[in-house]
Design an enzyme around this catalytic site. Structure first.
Site, PDB file in Angstrom:
ATOM      1  N   GLY A 106       0.866  -1.165   0.000  1.00 50.18           N
ATOM      2  CA  GLY A 106       0.000   0.000   0.000  1.00 50.18           C
ATOM      3  C   GLY A 106       0.903   1.216   0.000  1.00 50.18           C
ATOM      4  O   GLY A 106       1.994   1.191  -0.587  1.00 50.18           O
ATOM      5  N   GLU A 107       0.519   2.240   0.702  1.00 47.58           N
ATOM      6  CA  GLU A 107       1.348   3.442   0.805  1.00 47.58           C
ATOM      7  C   GLU A 107       1.973   3.441   2.193  1.00 47.58           C
ATOM      8  O   GLU A 107       1.280   3.592   3.194  1.00 47.58           O
ATOM      9  CB  GLU A 107       0.472   4.678   0.568  1.00 47.58           C
ATOM     10  CG  GLU A 107       1.229   5.843  -0.034  1.00 47.58           C
ATOM     11  CD  GLU A 107       2.344   6.369   0.873  1.00 47.58           C
ATOM     12  OE1 GLU A 107       3.519   6.358   0.449  1.00 47.58           O
ATOM     13  OE2 GLU A 107       2.040   6.766   2.006  1.00 47.58           O
ATOM     14  N   SER A 108       3.282   3.238   2.265  1.00 44.09           N
ATOM     15  CA  SER A 108       3.958   3.009   3.551  1.00 44.09           C
ATOM     16  C   SER A 108       3.809   4.186   4.514  1.00 44.09           C
ATOM     17  O   SER A 108       3.641   3.980   5.722  1.00 44.09           O
ATOM     18  CB  SER A 108       5.435   2.670   3.344  1.00 44.09           C
ATOM     19  OG  SER A 108       6.125   3.728   2.710  1.00 44.09           O
ATOM     20  N   CYS A 124       5.943  -5.438   0.054  1.00 45.39           N
ATOM     21  CA  CYS A 124       6.122  -4.092  -0.478  1.00 45.39           C
ATOM     22  C   CYS A 124       6.143  -3.064   0.666  1.00 45.39           C
ATOM     23  O   CYS A 124       7.127  -2.984   1.384  1.00 45.39           O
ATOM     24  CB  CYS A 124       5.078  -3.786  -1.541  1.00 45.39           C
ATOM     25  SG  CYS A 124       5.534  -2.392  -2.604  1.00 45.39           S
ATOM     26  N   ARG A 145      12.631   3.175  -0.417  1.00 43.06           N
ATOM     27  CA  ARG A 145      11.265   3.222  -0.945  1.00 43.06           C
ATOM     28  C   ARG A 145      11.285   3.538  -2.438  1.00 43.06           C
ATOM     29  O   ARG A 145      12.139   4.264  -2.913  1.00 43.06           O
ATOM     30  CB  ARG A 145      10.459   4.320  -0.235  1.00 43.06           C
ATOM     31  CG  ARG A 145      10.219   4.074   1.213  1.00 43.06           C
ATOM     32  CD  ARG A 145       9.515   5.255   1.880  1.00 43.06           C
ATOM     33  NE  ARG A 145       8.136   5.353   1.424  1.00 43.06           N
ATOM     34  CZ  ARG A 145       7.588   6.459   0.930  1.00 43.06           C
ATOM     35  NH1 ARG A 145       8.286   7.568   0.832  1.00 43.06           N
ATOM     36  NH2 ARG A 145       6.338   6.459   0.543  1.00 43.06           N
ATOM     37  N   ILE A 165       5.310  -2.770  -7.879  1.00 46.31           N
ATOM     38  CA  ILE A 165       4.614  -1.490  -8.001  1.00 46.31           C
ATOM     39  C   ILE A 165       5.252  -0.527  -6.998  1.00 46.31           C
ATOM     40  O   ILE A 165       5.101  -0.711  -5.795  1.00 46.31           O
ATOM     41  CB  ILE A 165       3.109  -1.637  -7.708  1.00 46.31           C
ATOM     42  CG1 ILE A 165       2.478  -2.683  -8.640  1.00 46.31           C
ATOM     43  CG2 ILE A 165       2.404  -0.287  -7.828  1.00 46.31           C
ATOM     44  CD1 ILE A 165       1.062  -3.066  -8.265  1.00 46.31           C
ATOM     45  N   ARG A 166       6.005   0.444  -7.496  1.00 49.22           N
ATOM     46  CA  ARG A 166       6.737   1.372  -6.608  1.00 49.22           C
ATOM     47  C   ARG A 166       7.463   0.596  -5.506  1.00 49.22           C
ATOM     48  O   ARG A 166       7.412   0.932  -4.329  1.00 49.22           O
ATOM     49  CB  ARG A 166       5.779   2.407  -6.016  1.00 49.22           C
ATOM     50  CG  ARG A 166       5.200   3.327  -7.036  1.00 49.22           C
ATOM     51  CD  ARG A 166       4.195   4.313  -6.495  1.00 49.22           C
ATOM     52  NE  ARG A 166       4.391   4.635  -5.094  1.00 49.22           N
ATOM     53  CZ  ARG A 166       3.404   4.849  -4.241  1.00 49.22           C
ATOM     54  NH1 ARG A 166       2.161   4.785  -4.630  1.00 49.22           N
ATOM     55  NH2 ARG A 166       3.654   5.159  -2.999  1.00 49.22           N
ATOM     56  N   HIS A 169       4.410  -7.863  -4.858  1.00 49.03           N
ATOM     57  CA  HIS A 169       3.033  -8.161  -4.461  1.00 49.03           C
ATOM     58  C   HIS A 169       2.625  -9.575  -4.890  1.00 49.03           C
ATOM     59  O   HIS A 169       2.020  -9.746  -5.953  1.00 49.03           O
ATOM     60  CB  HIS A 169       2.076  -7.161  -5.113  1.00 49.03           C
ATOM     61  CG  HIS A 169       2.206  -5.775  -4.597  1.00 49.03           C
ATOM     62  ND1 HIS A 169       1.487  -5.312  -3.527  1.00 49.03           N
ATOM     63  CD2 HIS A 169       2.985  -4.739  -5.011  1.00 49.03           C
ATOM     64  CE1 HIS A 169       1.802  -4.056  -3.289  1.00 49.03           C
ATOM     65  NE2 HIS A 169       2.710  -3.685  -4.180  1.00 49.03           N
ATOM     66  N   GLU A 209       0.240 -11.267  -3.730  1.00 50.09           N
ATOM     67  CA  GLU A 209      -1.220 -11.365  -3.627  1.00 50.09           C
ATOM     68  C   GLU A 209      -1.925 -10.945  -4.919  1.00 50.09           C
ATOM     69  O   GLU A 209      -3.123 -11.172  -5.066  1.00 50.09           O
ATOM     70  CB  GLU A 209      -1.725 -10.524  -2.444  1.00 50.09           C
ATOM     71  CG  GLU A 209      -1.743  -9.032  -2.661  1.00 50.09           C
ATOM     72  CD  GLU A 209      -0.407  -8.305  -2.538  1.00 50.09           C
ATOM     73  OE1 GLU A 209      -0.408  -7.068  -2.604  1.00 50.09           O
ATOM     74  OE2 GLU A 209       0.643  -8.978  -2.380  1.00 50.09           O
TER      75      GLU A 209
END
Length: 184
Positions: free
Chosen positions: A46-48, A75, A95, A123-124, A159, A161
């Site tokens: 997600g967004e850390s 991630c 990151r 993804i990022r 990821h 998942e």
């Protein structure tokens, strides 16, 4: 086997679905008391920064540090578990090191002990800058570690998942069950 998925932000639903398909009793974790009675915990991508702020706001930061079950961080979860954040894994990560959102990619990864490659969705994604001596590298991309383990904690830059491949979640479930047997 009761496994919690940190559900404050990010891909928690995808992890929960994967674990359910493997037969786990899945609990969405949003509060510290929801960690009680769990055998394992997934900290999703997600967004850390957002996840970090939310776990602090909800009082989960110390509760996660005290949690003794197996943990799987993917991630953003890898970032949160590193030395600079929760301090549960002896790694330093950068990151977004594989590029911005538009530079997202998929790649086949070499997985230790498995002849078949694992498809990784980046993804990022974070990159491991430094790993301590207790870190075991389980998967690589172009010679760089992207799947690592330190004792009861499994971390991935990517990821798992977001694919149909259940191998990493099954590996995590095995870690959860082994810890449960050792604790009994």
């Amino acid at each position: 086997m009761r496994v919690g998925v940190l559900a404050v932000q990010g891909n928690f639903r995808e992890h929960a679905a994967m674990l359910c398909r493997l037969g786990a009793d899945v609990v969405e974790v949003r509060l510290p008391e929801e960690l009680e009675g769990l055998d394992g915990l997934v900290i999703p991508g997600g967004e850390s920064t957002a996840i970090s702020r939310l776990i602090r706001l909800y009082g989960l930061e110390e509760a996660i540090r005290r949690f003794r079950g197996a943990i799987f961080g993917t991630c953003a979860g890898m970032i949160l578990l590193d030395r600079s954040h929760l301090g549960l894994v002896d790694v330093d990560v950068d990151r977004n090191a594989y590029g911005r959102q538009v530079a997202s990619f998929e790649a086949d990864l070499e997985l230790a002990g498995d002849a078949e490659p694992l498809r990784g969705v980046f993804i990022r994604a974070p990159r491991v800058r430094e790993a301590g001596p207790e870190i075991e590298v389980l998967g690589e991309l172009d010679g760089e570690p992207v799947l690592l383990r330190q004792g009861r904690i499994l971390i991935a830059s990517f990821h798992p998942e977001l694919t149909s491949d259940r191998r990493l979640h099954a590996r995590f479930a095995s870690m959860v069950m082994r810890r449960g047997v050792a604790a009994a």
